[in-house]
Design a protein around this motif. Sequence first.
Motif, short mmCIF file in Angstrom:
data_model
loop_
_atom_site.label_atom_id
_atom_site.label_comp_id
_atom_site.label_asym_id
_atom_site.label_seq_id
_atom_site.Cartn_x
_atom_site.Cartn_y
_atom_site.Cartn_z
N TYR B 256 0.92 -1.07 0.06
CA TYR B 256 -0.02 0.00 -0.11
C TYR B 256 0.84 1.34 -0.09
O TYR B 256 0.61 2.37 -0.77
CB TYR B 256 -0.95 -0.07 1.21
CG TYR B 256 -2.14 -1.10 0.90
CD1 TYR B 256 -2.90 -0.77 0.31
CD2 TYR B 256 -1.88 -2.16 1.78
CE1 TYR B 256 -4.10 -1.81 0.27
CE2 TYR B 256 -3.04 -3.18 1.89
CZ TYR B 256 -3.92 -3.10 1.11
OH TYR B 256 -4.88 -3.95 0.96
N ASN B 282 -1.86 1.51 -3.03
CA ASN B 282 -2.85 2.81 -2.99
C ASN B 282 -1.98 3.86 -3.10
O ASN B 282 -2.52 4.86 -3.38
CB ASN B 282 -3.78 2.71 -1.78
CG ASN B 282 -4.93 1.61 -2.07
OD1 ASN B 282 -4.72 0.56 -2.52
ND2 ASN B 282 -5.87 2.08 -1.64
N TRP B 305 -10.71 1.95 -0.43
CA TRP B 305 -9.79 2.25 0.58
C TRP B 305 -10.20 2.48 1.87
O TRP B 305 -11.34 2.30 2.26
CB TRP B 305 -8.99 3.60 0.13
CG TRP B 305 -9.80 4.82 0.05
CD1 TRP B 305 -10.72 5.31 0.79
CD2 TRP B 305 -10.18 5.51 -1.26
NE1 TRP B 305 -11.11 6.42 0.21
CE2 TRP B 305 -11.01 6.46 -1.18
CE3 TRP B 305 -9.57 5.28 -2.61
CZ2 TRP B 305 -11.54 7.29 -1.97
CZ3 TRP B 305 -10.19 5.96 -3.42
CH2 TRP B 305 -10.85 7.10 -3.06
N ALA B 306 -9.28 2.89 2.84
CA ALA B 306 -9.68 3.11 4.11
C ALA B 306 -10.26 2.12 5.15
O ALA B 306 -10.89 2.14 6.11
CB ALA B 306 -10.81 4.25 4.48
N TYR B 307 -10.09 0.75 4.95
CA TYR B 307 -10.31 -0.48 5.43
C TYR B 307 -9.38 -0.68 6.55
O TYR B 307 -9.51 -1.75 7.27
CB TYR B 307 -10.73 -1.49 4.59
CG TYR B 307 -9.93 -1.83 3.54
CD1 TYR B 307 -10.02 -1.32 2.23
CD2 TYR B 307 -8.74 -2.30 3.49
CE1 TYR B 307 -9.23 -1.44 1.18
CE2 TYR B 307 -7.82 -2.63 2.41
CZ TYR B 307 -8.41 -2.25 1.21
OH TYR B 307 -7.49 -2.28 0.07
N LYS B 308 -8.27 0.05 6.61
CA LYS B 308 -7.31 -0.04 7.56
C LYS B 308 -6.29 1.10 7.65
O LYS B 308 -6.30 1.86 6.43
CB LYS B 308 -6.51 -1.40 7.65
CG LYS B 308 -5.67 -1.78 6.41
CD LYS B 308 -5.16 -3.29 6.37
CE LYS B 308 -5.07 -3.67 5.04
NZ LYS B 308 -4.27 -5.02 4.77
N PHE B 309 -5.34 1.20 8.76
CA PHE B 309 -4.74 2.34 8.91
C PHE B 309 -3.79 2.62 7.58
O PHE B 309 -3.82 3.79 7.00
CB PHE B 309 -3.77 2.33 9.85
CG PHE B 309 -3.24 3.67 10.36
CD1 PHE B 309 -3.83 4.72 10.63
CD2 PHE B 309 -1.82 3.96 10.13
CE1 PHE B 309 -3.36 6.09 11.17
CE2 PHE B 309 -1.27 5.07 10.35
CZ PHE B 309 -2.01 6.39 10.70
N GLU B 310 -3.08 1.41 7.00
CA GLU B 310 -2.19 1.78 5.90
C GLU B 310 -2.93 2.23 4.55
O GLU B 310 -2.14 2.31 3.31
CB GLU B 310 -1.27 0.59 5.69
CG GLU B 310 -2.04 -0.58 5.41
CD GLU B 310 -1.26 -2.08 4.98
OE1 GLU B 310 0.04 -1.70 5.39
OE2 GLU B 310 -1.59 -3.15 5.04
N TYR B 312 -5.40 4.61 4.14
CA TYR B 312 -6.26 5.82 4.50
C TYR B 312 -5.67 6.75 3.30
O TYR B 312 -6.56 7.69 2.86
CB TYR B 312 -5.90 6.60 6.02
CG TYR B 312 -7.15 6.02 6.68
CD1 TYR B 312 -6.98 4.74 7.02
CD2 TYR B 312 -8.15 6.76 6.99
CE1 TYR B 312 -8.26 4.11 7.86
CE2 TYR B 312 -9.33 6.26 7.51
CZ TYR B 312 -9.36 5.03 8.18
OH TYR B 312 -10.09 4.48 9.04
N TYR B 313 -4.48 6.98 2.99
CA TYR B 313 -3.73 7.80 2.01
C TYR B 313 -3.94 7.44 0.67
O TYR B 313 -3.22 6.87 0.19
CB TYR B 313 -2.29 8.25 2.42
CG TYR B 313 -1.80 9.43 2.03
CD1 TYR B 313 -2.23 10.06 0.61
CD2 TYR B 313 -1.19 10.22 2.56
CE1 TYR B 313 -1.91 11.26 0.23
CE2 TYR B 313 -0.55 11.39 2.30
CZ TYR B 313 -1.01 11.83 0.87
OH TYR B 313 -0.47 13.13 0.34
N SER B 314 -5.18 7.46 0.32
CA SER B 314 -5.64 7.07 -1.14
C SER B 314 -6.36 7.96 -1.99
O SER B 314 -6.71 9.13 -1.43
CB SER B 314 -6.67 5.61 -0.90
OG SER B 314 -5.84 4.57 -0.36
#
Lengths: 465, 460
Positions: B256, B282, B305-310, B312-314
Motif C-alpha cells: 500500500y 494505493n 480504501w480506508a479499511y485499515k490504517f495503511e 487511508y492515504y488513497s
Amino acid sequence: MKNNKSFWGVASFFTMLMVWIEMPLLAQEVPAHAITNVMVHMADGNVIENTNIVWRNGIIEQVGVNESIPFDAFVIDGGDSLHVYPGLIDGMATWGSPDIPRDLPRLENPGKPPYDRAGAQPDRIPAHYLNEDKAFEDAMESGFTLVSLGLNGQMLPGHIQPFNLSAAKLTQAHAFSDPIALQGSFDTAPGGWGSGAYPSTQMGVMAYFRQLMYDASALQEHMMYFEKHSNMTQPEQNDVLEALFPLVNKEYPLFFEVDSKEEIERLFRLQDEFGFEIVLVSAKEASALIEELKARNIAVLASLDVTEMPDWLEKEIKDSKVNNEEISESGDDDSDNEDVERIELTEEELVFRSKQKKAWEEEINNVASLVKAGIPTGFTSDGLSPKEIQKKINLVTEHTSLTKSDLIKLMTVQNAYILGISNRVGTIKEGNSAHLILTDGPLFEKGTKIHIQVSQGVINNFMED
Amino acid sequence: MKNIVNTLLLLVIFSVPSLAQEKGSVFIQNATLITITDGIIENGDVLIIDGVITGIGTNLSAPLGVNVVNGSGKYVMPGIIDAHSHLNTVSTNEARNPVTAEVTMEESINPNSVSIYRAIAGGVTSIHLMHGSANVIGGQGETLKLRYGVSQDEMRFRNAKRTIKFALGENPTRVHGQGNGIQPRTRMGVEQIIRGHFDEALDYKKKREAYIETKKVYERDRRGRIVPPVPVAKNLRYDVLNDIIDGEILVHCHSYRADEILMLMRVFNDYGIKNYTFQHANEAFKVAPEIAKNGAYTSVFADWWAYKFEVYYSTAYNATILNENGVTNSINSDSNELIRHLNHEAAKTVRYGETSEADALKMITINPAMQLGIDKMVGSLEVGKHGDIAIWSGHPLSIYSKVLQTYIDGKKYFDMLTNPADMRIAVDSNDSYTEAEFNTFIKGREEDACMSDVFELIQH
C-alpha cells in the motif's frame, strides 16, 4: 565344580533343545474345534449345506460335507439350520487409538513445528498405542473377526496393522501381522487457531509431504554412504524420516483417507511425483474417477457412510406410491395431492430438487459403481459404529444394485485381497486362518443373530448368557 | 448387441469431460469490435476457429457449419482478465509461516464454485488465483481460464507464466509479529525476511549444486578413494525462491505505502529481479516515476480504501496518475462481487481522472495479461490469439451495458438469454433448499479478502 557347571550347562541346553523340538508336537496335542452341519457361505457366493469345518491351532484343517471329525474335537453342532460366513474384516478403523491431544501448548515458532505438531508421525505403530475401546467388543458382536487398525492423527498418523478381533481388550499379542502400510490424509497440523502450526491448509500439507519425502531420501542416501565410508559425517537418527524409507523406495502402500474428487486428483499428483502404491480409504466420490483408478490400478476401501435420502424425495416416493395405490383402487387418475404440492414449489426449488436428487444418487451409488467397474473395492467402517453400519447396509442395498452378499464379499475376500492377506483370511478353506462367524440366518438380514465369532481359532460365544 | 449399447454408452459418458475441454468455433458478424491494441472496428466481424481467432475485419465469411452470431448493435471485447482474485480457492492463506513459497494455488482450486459462473457473466475469462497476504512471501499463484464445469486441472491457463504472492506492511506484521511474536513485527522486519530468505536460498543452491557435483565424481570413482558427499536434500521452498531470482516466476506484491514500494524495488534491484507487479498499491501515485523507471507494474482498485490504517492515504486518481506516468497498470477486483463488473471499475478512471476509454479498457484486458505473462495469448482481439471474448449489449464502459455471451477458446460458457437461472454444479445431498443459498448473492465487497483464513488467527 567346574565340571558340574558344564554338566548343568549341557543339560539345560539339551532340555531347551528338547522343548524346542517338541513344541510343534506338543502343540498338535491341542484339541481341535469343529462346527458341524452348517450352511457354509463361500467366497463366490455359493452355499454348501451340511458342511463340517474343523480347525486346530487357529488354522482350518477341513472343510467338507463328509469330513470325519477328529476324536479330540470340541464340536458345535449347527443342526442343519445355522450359517457360517468368513469372518468380516474392517479394512480400516482407528478403534483403540489414543485421541488427538487437546489443549496443545502454543508453539514458539508455528512455522517450524516438531514433526508431531505438523501432523507427521509415520513412525507410530498401532500395536504400541492400543487403548481399551468398547468398539472392539461391538465389532466382534457384529461379526468382525479382523480389523486393520490405524491411528488418529493428521497427515501421516502412523502405520496400519491388522489385528485379530479375538478379545474385547486387544494387546500387541493380538496382532495378525506386522504393519502392512502407511496411513495418510490431507488433514492439517493439529491445534486449531490457538496453537496450530504449519501446514494449516491442504496445499501446505502437500508441500510439507513432498519436503518430508525429499528429506527422507537424502537421509537414506546418507546412511547408505556412511555404511561404506565410516570416515564421513555420521547421519542423524530420525525415526520419522526413516519410517518413510519404504514409501520412498515404493515398497509399501500408502492408505490415504480422502473423499472428494478434487482431493483424490491432488493425491494422484503426489503419486505421480513419488510413484508409491495408493489405496484409497473412504473415497466417497471415487466413482467420478473410475478410468483413472483403473489406469493406476488403485484399490478402494470404501465407506458406506452415505447420506439418508433427502426428506422431500422420500416423501415424494411415498406419496406417489399412495397415489398409485389409490389410482389402482379407484381406477381414477386424479392426483390432487401431488398437484397441490407441486404448485407450492417455485421453479427454482424444482431445479434444486432435481440437482439434489442427482447428487444423492451419485453419492449412494458410489460403491456400486466402483464394484461394477471392476475396481478392487473393500470396506472401511470409517468412524461408523457397528450399529450404524447395519443401517447404512440397509440404505445402500435398498437403493442400489448392491446386494447384501455383495457387501459381504467386500468385507471378506475383497478386504483380504486389498490388505494383502488373502493367503490367510477372507475365505473359508483348508489352510486358512480360522476366521468365521456362525449365524442363525442370512447375514445382515433383519432378525439374524450372530451366535459365535471365531478369530484366528479363538471362539467368542455371544449366546451363552 | 448389449455390448454395443454398453460401448456407445461408455463413449457418451467419457466424451463429457473431453467435451468440456473442447475448443469451439464461432463467427460474430457486424458488431463494434474493441480490439484494445488496434482501435475500434465498426461493423466488424470476428472469426474464431477451434479456439483461435483467425479473422478480424469487415465483410469476412465463415466456413460452413460454424455458428454465426448476429452482432449488430453489440460490442465485442476480449475477455476481462482479473490480475487479483481469490474467486474459487479451497484455502487462501497458509498463514503459519512468514515464508511459504512452496505452496501453490494450483493445489487450491475449487472448480465447482458458482462464483466462477458469476464472473463469466461479467465478461471475465481469466483470473489470477492468488494466495492471501498473511505472509511476506506467500504461495505461488495460478492463472486460470474460467472454463466453468471442467476439472481443476483443466481450468489452468496453459503456458501462463508462474507467479507468486508477496505481501508488505500491516498484514504480515500483524499475523506473524503481533500474532506469534516472531519476525516480522515491523516494515524493517519485512524487508529482512525477504533478504534473509533470498540469501538462504542462494546459499542452499550453492550447497545443493556442490553436492550433486561431488556425487557425480564419487559415482565415477571406481577405486573407492573418494569420500561421498553428505546429501543436501532438495528444498522446495528454496527452489521456488531461486526461480524468482532467476526470473522464472513473476512476483505480485501486496503493498500500500509508497515507502514499502520503494523498499521492494531496492531489494529486487539488489537481486536482479524484474517484471514484478505491485498489487493494491494505493500510494503508488506518489512514486509513479520511480515505478516506471524500474519497469514495475501496478494493479490497483479504482476507489477502494480506508479499511485499515495503511490504506487511508488513497485517491481515485491513482490509476490515472500511474497511467500518465507510463506505468502499465491494471484494475483488479480482489472480490467475488467486484469481479462481476470490472468494466465499471475501469470506467471510473475515465470518470475521475479522464483517462481515455481505450486506456481504461486496457487496464482490464491487455495490461493484466502483461502482468501475468499471457499477453501473447490473450488480452486483445488479434489474429492468432485465443478466442476468449465477451459480447456486450452496449459499450462496455456504460453502466447500462450487460454481457450477453462469454466465450473461452471459442466455446460459449455464458449466454444471458438461454442459460438456466440455477447454474450450480454441485448441490449437497445433505442441504435443505433454504440452506443451499442459491439466493444468497454477495452483498458487497468483502473487506480484505486477502486475509481470509487468518482473521481468527490474529485475534491472539
